[in-house]
Scaffold this active site. Structure first.
Site, PDB file in Angstrom:
ATOM      1  N   HIS A  94      -2.219  -5.196   1.148  1.00 44.59           N
ATOM      2  CA  HIS A  94      -3.124  -5.955   1.374  1.00 44.59           C
ATOM      3  C   HIS A  94      -3.123  -7.699   0.846  1.00 44.59           C
ATOM      4  O   HIS A  94      -2.408  -7.155   0.548  1.00 44.59           O
ATOM      5  CB  HIS A  94      -3.914  -5.301   0.286  1.00 44.59           C
ATOM      6  CG  HIS A  94      -5.526  -6.191  -0.513  1.00 44.59           C
ATOM      7  ND1 HIS A  94      -6.487  -6.246   0.384  1.00 44.59           N
ATOM      8  CD2 HIS A  94      -6.026  -7.322  -1.255  1.00 44.59           C
ATOM      9  CE1 HIS A  94      -7.661  -6.993  -0.605  1.00 44.59           C
ATOM     10  NE2 HIS A  94      -6.419  -7.775  -1.272  1.00 44.59           N
ATOM     11  N   GLU A 117      -9.356  -9.338  -7.669  1.00 41.56           N
ATOM     12  CA  GLU A 117      -9.135  -8.913  -7.200  1.00 41.56           C
ATOM     13  C   GLU A 117      -7.595  -9.073  -8.192  1.00 41.56           C
ATOM     14  O   GLU A 117      -7.090  -7.855  -8.520  1.00 41.56           O
ATOM     15  CB  GLU A 117      -7.863  -8.669  -6.100  1.00 41.56           C
ATOM     16  CG  GLU A 117      -9.595  -7.880  -4.980  1.00 41.56           C
ATOM     17  CD  GLU A 117      -9.095  -8.727  -3.947  1.00 41.56           C
ATOM     18  OE1 GLU A 117      -9.991  -8.296  -3.107  1.00 41.56           O
ATOM     19  OE2 GLU A 117      -7.779  -9.377  -3.399  1.00 41.56           O
ATOM     20  N   ASN A 139      -2.306   0.092   6.439  1.00 40.30           N
ATOM     21  CA  ASN A 139      -1.600  -1.061   6.962  1.00 40.30           C
ATOM     22  C   ASN A 139      -0.531  -2.041   6.470  1.00 40.30           C
ATOM     23  O   ASN A 139      -0.476  -2.652   6.393  1.00 40.30           O
ATOM     24  CB  ASN A 139      -2.026  -1.682   7.925  1.00 40.30           C
ATOM     25  CG  ASN A 139      -3.895  -2.471   6.879  1.00 40.30           C
ATOM     26  OD1 ASN A 139      -3.263  -1.930   5.633  1.00 40.30           O
ATOM     27  ND2 ASN A 139      -4.834  -2.901   7.427  1.00 40.30           N
ATOM     28  N   LYS A 183       0.901  -1.179   0.493  1.00 42.58           N
ATOM     29  CA  LYS A 183      -0.529   0.173   0.262  1.00 42.58           C
ATOM     30  C   LYS A 183       0.423   1.054  -0.094  1.00 42.58           C
ATOM     31  O   LYS A 183       2.356   0.640   0.351  1.00 42.58           O
ATOM     32  CB  LYS A 183      -0.786  -0.114   1.396  1.00 42.58           C
ATOM     33  CG  LYS A 183      -2.099  -1.499   1.636  1.00 42.58           C
ATOM     34  CD  LYS A 183      -2.506  -1.099   2.483  1.00 42.58           C
ATOM     35  CE  LYS A 183      -4.120  -2.773   2.122  1.00 42.58           C
ATOM     36  NZ  LYS A 183      -4.703  -2.193   3.288  1.00 42.58           N
ATOM     37  N   TYR A 229     -12.700  -1.475  -3.590  1.00 40.50           N
ATOM     38  CA  TYR A 229     -13.297  -2.083  -2.022  1.00 40.50           C
ATOM     39  C   TYR A 229     -14.671  -1.666  -2.034  1.00 40.50           C
ATOM     40  O   TYR A 229     -15.575  -1.250  -1.057  1.00 40.50           O
ATOM     41  CB  TYR A 229     -12.200  -0.734  -1.385  1.00 40.50           C
ATOM     42  CG  TYR A 229     -11.208  -1.308  -1.015  1.00 40.50           C
ATOM     43  CD1 TYR A 229     -10.477  -2.057  -0.217  1.00 40.50           C
ATOM     44  CD2 TYR A 229      -9.676  -0.704  -1.305  1.00 40.50           C
ATOM     45  CE1 TYR A 229      -9.317  -2.675   0.103  1.00 40.50           C
ATOM     46  CE2 TYR A 229      -8.331  -0.776  -1.228  1.00 40.50           C
ATOM     47  CZ  TYR A 229      -8.036  -1.783  -0.164  1.00 40.50           C
ATOM     48  OH  TYR A 229      -6.956  -2.378   0.166  1.00 40.50           O
TER      49      TYR A 229
HETATM   50  P1  GDP Z   1      -8.186  -6.790   5.380  1.00 40.07           P
HETATM   51  O1  GDP Z   1      -8.994  -7.807   5.173  1.00 40.07           O
HETATM   52  O2  GDP Z   1      -6.707  -7.223   7.055  1.00 40.07           O
HETATM   53  O3  GDP Z   1      -7.349  -5.729   4.868  1.00 40.07           O
HETATM   54  O4  GDP Z   1      -9.358  -6.265   6.714  1.00 40.07           O
HETATM   55  P2  GDP Z   1     -10.507  -5.223   5.821  1.00 40.07           P
HETATM   56  O5  GDP Z   1     -11.032  -6.122   4.798  1.00 40.07           O
HETATM   57  O6  GDP Z   1     -11.640  -5.732   7.533  1.00 40.07           O
HETATM   58  O7  GDP Z   1     -10.015  -4.232   5.311  1.00 40.07           O
HETATM   59  C1  GDP Z   1      -9.701  -3.701   4.183  1.00 40.07           C
HETATM   60  C2  GDP Z   1      -9.164  -2.250   4.642  1.00 40.07           C
HETATM   61  O8  GDP Z   1      -9.834  -1.400   4.618  1.00 40.07           O
HETATM   62  C3  GDP Z   1      -7.679  -2.712   5.876  1.00 40.07           C
HETATM   63  O9  GDP Z   1      -6.790  -3.559   5.242  1.00 40.07           O
HETATM   64  C4  GDP Z   1      -7.666  -1.253   6.375  1.00 40.07           C
HETATM   65  O10 GDP Z   1      -6.605  -0.964   5.350  1.00 40.07           O
HETATM   66  C5  GDP Z   1      -8.568  -0.586   5.525  1.00 40.07           C
HETATM   67  N1  GDP Z   1      -9.634  -0.757   7.536  1.00 40.07           N
HETATM   68  C6  GDP Z   1     -10.184  -0.961   8.029  1.00 40.07           C
HETATM   69  N2  GDP Z   1     -10.828  -0.817   9.266  1.00 40.07           N
HETATM   70  C7  GDP Z   1     -10.757   0.290   9.535  1.00 40.07           C
HETATM   71  C8  GDP Z   1     -10.958   1.400   9.932  1.00 40.07           C
HETATM   72  O11 GDP Z   1     -11.696   1.010  11.328  1.00 40.07           O
HETATM   73  N3  GDP Z   1     -10.386   2.919   9.800  1.00 40.07           N
HETATM   74  C9  GDP Z   1      -9.905   3.307   8.232  1.00 40.07           C
HETATM   75  N4  GDP Z   1      -9.537   3.758   8.078  1.00 40.07           N
HETATM   76  N5  GDP Z   1      -9.525   1.922   7.743  1.00 40.07           N
HETATM   77  C10 GDP Z   1      -9.272   0.637   8.236  1.00 40.07           C
END
Ligand code: GDP
Length: 138
Positions: free
Chosen positions: A116, A127, A113, A10, A50
């Site tokens: 991905h 994807e 973070n 990222k 997304y």
């Molecule tokens: P992943 O599968 O571990 O990437 O997590 P998710 O599918 O739940 O979320 C997708 C992406 O959205 C995450 O990797 C983060 O970059 C972002 N994200 C998830 N939760 C949060 C949050 O509470 N705040 C913000 N700003 N971004 C979030």
């Protein structure tokens, strides 16, 4: 069980100079690179990628962040690729990520973070197809 997953390094990790270290961890964990590109997605493309998160409160922040700078996108191959890659990268929130995982080492927040990783075989295919055509896979 499929043997492929999709990843992005990222914008935060690219900006902070972690591309090389993260690719090293991916190789050391036994993943083979099927396709890879250094690119930048628009806000609109990030919104499409997304789309499943469009109802979440962080959707705007997420799509703005993901279009804020270049990323490295890649398709990776290994037995049990989706699950093993999620183990390698660690929990979404770096504060909860296990020691030695990519996010523990390189992520700065739950939003920014570092990487991905696809969450299912079905999404890995969707994807990967979003970023790569057949001529770009080896
Ligand atoms: P992943 O599968 O571990 O990437 O997590 P998710 O599918 O739940 O979320 C997708 C992406 O959205 C995450 O990797 C983060 O970059 C972002 N994200 C998830 N939760 C949060 C949050 O509470 N705040 C913000 N700003 N971004 C979030």
């Amino acid at each position: 069980m499929s043997n492929r997953t999709f990843t992005m390094i990222k914008p935060d990790a690219v900006k902070n100079g972690h591309i090389g270290n993260i690719l090293q961890m991916i190789n050391a964990a036994g993943f083979r690179i099927i396709a890879m590109k250094y690119t930048r997605i628009s806000l609109e493309q990030a919104g499409k990628f997304y789309e499943v998160h469009s109802a979440r409160p962080f959707y705007g922040e997420l799509t703005e962040f993901m279009s804020s700078g270049p990323i490295v996108a890649a398709i990776l191959e290994k037995d049990n690729a989706v699950a093993d890659f999620r183990t390698l990268i660690g929990a979404t929130n770096p504060a909860e990520a296990a020691e030695g995982t990519v996010r523990k080492l390189y992520a700065t927040s739950i939003g920014e973070n570092a990487v991905h990783g696809s969450d299912s075989d079905e999404n890995a295919k969707i994807e990967g197809d979003f970023f790569f055509n057949g001529l770009e896979r080896f």
